[in-house]
Design an enzyme around this catalytic site. Structure first.
Site, short mmCIF file in Angstrom:
data_model
loop_
_atom_site.label_atom_id
_atom_site.label_comp_id
_atom_site.label_asym_id
_atom_site.label_seq_id
_atom_site.Cartn_x
_atom_site.Cartn_y
_atom_site.Cartn_z
N CYS A 110 1.05 -1.68 0.17
CA CYS A 110 0.16 0.02 -0.04
C CYS A 110 0.79 1.76 -0.25
CB CYS A 110 -0.84 -0.37 1.20
SG CYS A 110 -2.17 -1.30 0.76
N HIS A 111 1.64 0.98 1.22
CA HIS A 111 2.77 2.91 1.00
C HIS A 111 3.73 2.28 1.73
CE1 HIS A 111 -1.38 3.43 2.32
NE2 HIS A 111 -1.28 3.55 1.77
N GLY A 112 4.27 0.96 0.89
CA GLY A 112 5.56 0.77 1.05
C GLY A 112 6.47 0.38 2.23
#
Ligand code: HEM
Ligand code: FES
Lengths: 181, 416
Positions: free
Chosen positions: A145-147
């Site tokens: 999703c956001h690493g």
């Protein structure tokens, strides 16, 4: 009203205030005790709470493999770690970790790492359970999703997540049978 | 409209642009109300509170209810056993429906006794009857949702009423069901409608209140307000009186919810619906019983349905059936006697609706049904030609001075 009658009869006025205040107080208590059940009904019901534990049989889980089970509607990751993965997890220096925690504090049996598979950033399920999955720079799990990158102990090493993947409460019922919750 | 003065600058700022505070001040605070209203005038505000209670508890129940034939019954049982305070919320909603009808029926008979339906309040009355119809539809569909035996067979019987319509009856019933029997599609649409109709009722209640505030309340002696000497500001006089009535109402209501929650229900509805077996004796909820008795009194399928709907339809035209210009029964000696006969007749119909449709019960149902229609269709228009009404007071304040009518004793105490 009160200023006028103070001069006249402040004894009666005091009684009246008492009546008014106690009426409001009783009405307030009544309203609150009607509102509370309406709010509390949204909390988990008795049957939902009763479903709060899950048993997992690990006997067929080979070294290097991982399984995902559902517990309280959420994925729980169980990975049978290889010797190398265990070594990595134990030897990593915890000083520069965002949420420093020793690997030994996160496992009961070092072969099995058991984690709540919910990214501590905003709740996505990280990749890394299946053999073809991206596992991130630290070889554990990677949240697409956001690493967020997690290591073999499920600790956050890079990316936006603030804390390590949570370890659920569990116990070994036998060598290969665990009960979560 | 009197311009209200507000001290709070925020209130003032808003009110200048959106005169909501002036409106409330005008309609709920200064609103001039006849000073001789008795406790029968409490039932309108009680009905409003009952409606709000039903909507709040209903929304909360919907959060835990599953509208599917396989899960509906279990989801209601889960509400009763597992959901936090679920039993309380459900019992409030269940008994709330009964108390709502009690309140509204008293409200309607109040209107009949004091002639509140007469000019210029005809539309107010018609909106009221419309609310009654909507309430009945809502209550009927709500009763289907728990999917017990009474739910299922009640739904089957009531929807089948429409099959009495010549030619298209069967197609209408299939359309209502969304299938060839009461089934999942029926349950789903009933849930949808049961959820939305109360909000439609709120809309009609608002119109009802707009119509009420146009000429203000009627009063026990039924003559028009002549000036400020006949009225009191709504607040604090009637806010306090309404709140006191609410306290009494809630005490009785709470007693039912906590100590006799299933008194007005039927035990068969705690058995899950079974489309293969009809219970030995099916009865609707108590508030439908008089209408059910009328349905069964007529030995013809279509005729029964027509008379049943007719018994409500006739209420719409009462303002024009009653040709007397005197409103209150206090000045109509014969009308007053017949009022009590009508009330007894409706109670009798209710009793007969709960009895098996055989023998003496059928005969009594026919007599009671005949009286019901006689009362509205024949007595109402003809009575004014026979009846000699008592002299009306000059104004609401006048009996205080003459000290002759019962209202004067009340008014006298109040003056002191
Ligand atoms: C949801 C249901 C209802 C609500 C919330 C409601 C609300 C009210 C309220 C607040 C009042 C003023 C207070 C009073 O006079 O008691 C009122 C008056 C009135 N209502 Fe209703 N009502 C409902 C149903 C009905 C029904 C079903 C009828 C008639 C069939 C009806 C007929 C009247 C009449 C005629 C008045 C004026 C009475 C008078 O001024 O003497 N209402 N209503
Ligand atoms: S939710 Fe996993 S990185 Fe944002």
């Amino acid at each position: 009203m009160s200023t006028k009658s103070k001069t006249k009869n402040n004894k009666d006025e005091g009684k009246r205030d008492f009546l008014a205040v106690s009426t409001y107080a009783m009405a307030g208590i009544g309203a609150a005790s009607f509102v509370w059940p309406l709010i509390d009904q949204m909390n988990p019901a008795a049957d939902t709470l009763a479903l709060a534990s899950t048993e997992i049989d690990l006997s067929s889980l080979e070294e290097g493999q991982a399984i995902t089970v559902k517990w309280r509607g959420k994925p729980v990751f169980v990975r049978h770690r290889t010797a190398e993965e265990i070594k990595n997890a134990q030897e990593a220096s915890i000083h520069d970790m965002r949420d420093p925690e020793k690997d030994s504090d996160r496992v009961t049996n070092e072969k099995y790492i058991i984690l709540v598979g919910v990214c501590t950033h905003l709740g996505c399920v990280p990749l890394g359970q299946k053999s073809g999955d991206v596992k991130g720079q630290y070889g554990g799990w990677f949240c697409p999703c956001h690493g967020s990158h997690y290591d073999h102990s499920g600790r956050i090493r890079k990316g936006p997540a603030p804390t390590n993947l949570a370890v659920p409460s569990y116990e070994f019922l036998s060598d290969t049978l665990i009960k979560i919750g | 409209m009197s311009k209200a003065k507000f001290k709070n600058p925020v209130v003032k700022w808003i009110d200048h642009r959106l005169p909501i505070f002036s409106f409330m001040d005008h309609e709920l605070n200064h609103y001039p109300t006849p000073k001789n209203l008795n406790y029968f005038w409490n039932f309108g505000s009680l009905a409003g509170i009952a409606l709000v209670t039903m909507i709040i508890t209903g929304i909360v129940l919907s959060m835990n209810y599953t509208a599917h034939v396989d899960y509906a019954f279990d989801s209601v049982e889960r509400i009763m056993r597992d959901v936090n305070h679920g039993w309380l919320i459900r019992y409030i909603h269940m008994n709330g429906a009964s108390f709502f009808f009690i309140v509204v029926y008293i409200h309607i008979f109040r209107g009949l006794y004091y002639g509140s339906y007469k000019a210029p309040r005809e539309l107010l009355w018609i909106l009221g009857v419309l609310i009654l119809l909507l309430m009945m539809a809502t209550a009927f569909m709500g009763y289907v949702l728990p999917w017990g035996q009474m739910s299922f067979w009640g739904a089957t019987v009531i929807t089948n009423l429409f099959s009495a319509i010549p030619l298209v009856g069967e197609s209408i019933v299939t359309w209502l069901w969304g299938g060839f029997s009461v089934d999942n599609s029926t349950l789903n649409r009933f849930f949808s409608l049961h959820f939305v109709l109360p909000f439609v009722i709120v809309g009609v209640v608002i119109l009802h209140l707009v119509a009420l505030h146009r000429f203000g309340s009627n009063n026990p002696i039924g003559i028009d307000v002549k000036g400020t000497q006949d009225t009191l500001p709504f607040n604090p006089y009637y806010t306090i009186k309404d709140l006191f009535g609410l306290g009494v109402f809630l005490t009785i209501f709470a007693a039912a919810v906590f100590f006799f929650p299933n008194f007005m229900g039927h035990p068969d509805n705690y058995i899950e619906a079974n489309p293969m077996v009809t219970p030995a004796h099916i009865v609707p909820e108590w508030y439908f019983l008089p209408f059910y008795a009328i349905l069964r009194a007529i030995p013809d399928k279509l005729g029964g349905v027509l008379f049943m709907f007719g018994s409500i339809a006739v209420l719409f035209v009462i303002p024009w059936l009653d040709r007397s210009s005197v409103r209150s029964s206090q000045f109509r000696p014969i009308f007053k006697i017949f009022f009590w006969i009508l009330l007894a007749d409706c109670v009798l119909l209710g009793y007969l609706g709960a009895m098996p449709a055989e023998g003496i019960y059928v005969i009594l149902s026919r007599i009671a049904t005949a009286y019901y229609f006689f009362h509205f269709l024949i007595l109402f228009p003809l009575l004014p030609y026979i009846e000699k009404t008592k002299p009306l007071p000059i104004s609401i304040s006048e009996p205080v001075l003459s000290g002759s009518s019962p209202a004067s004793a009340f008014a006298f105490r109040e003056k002191k």
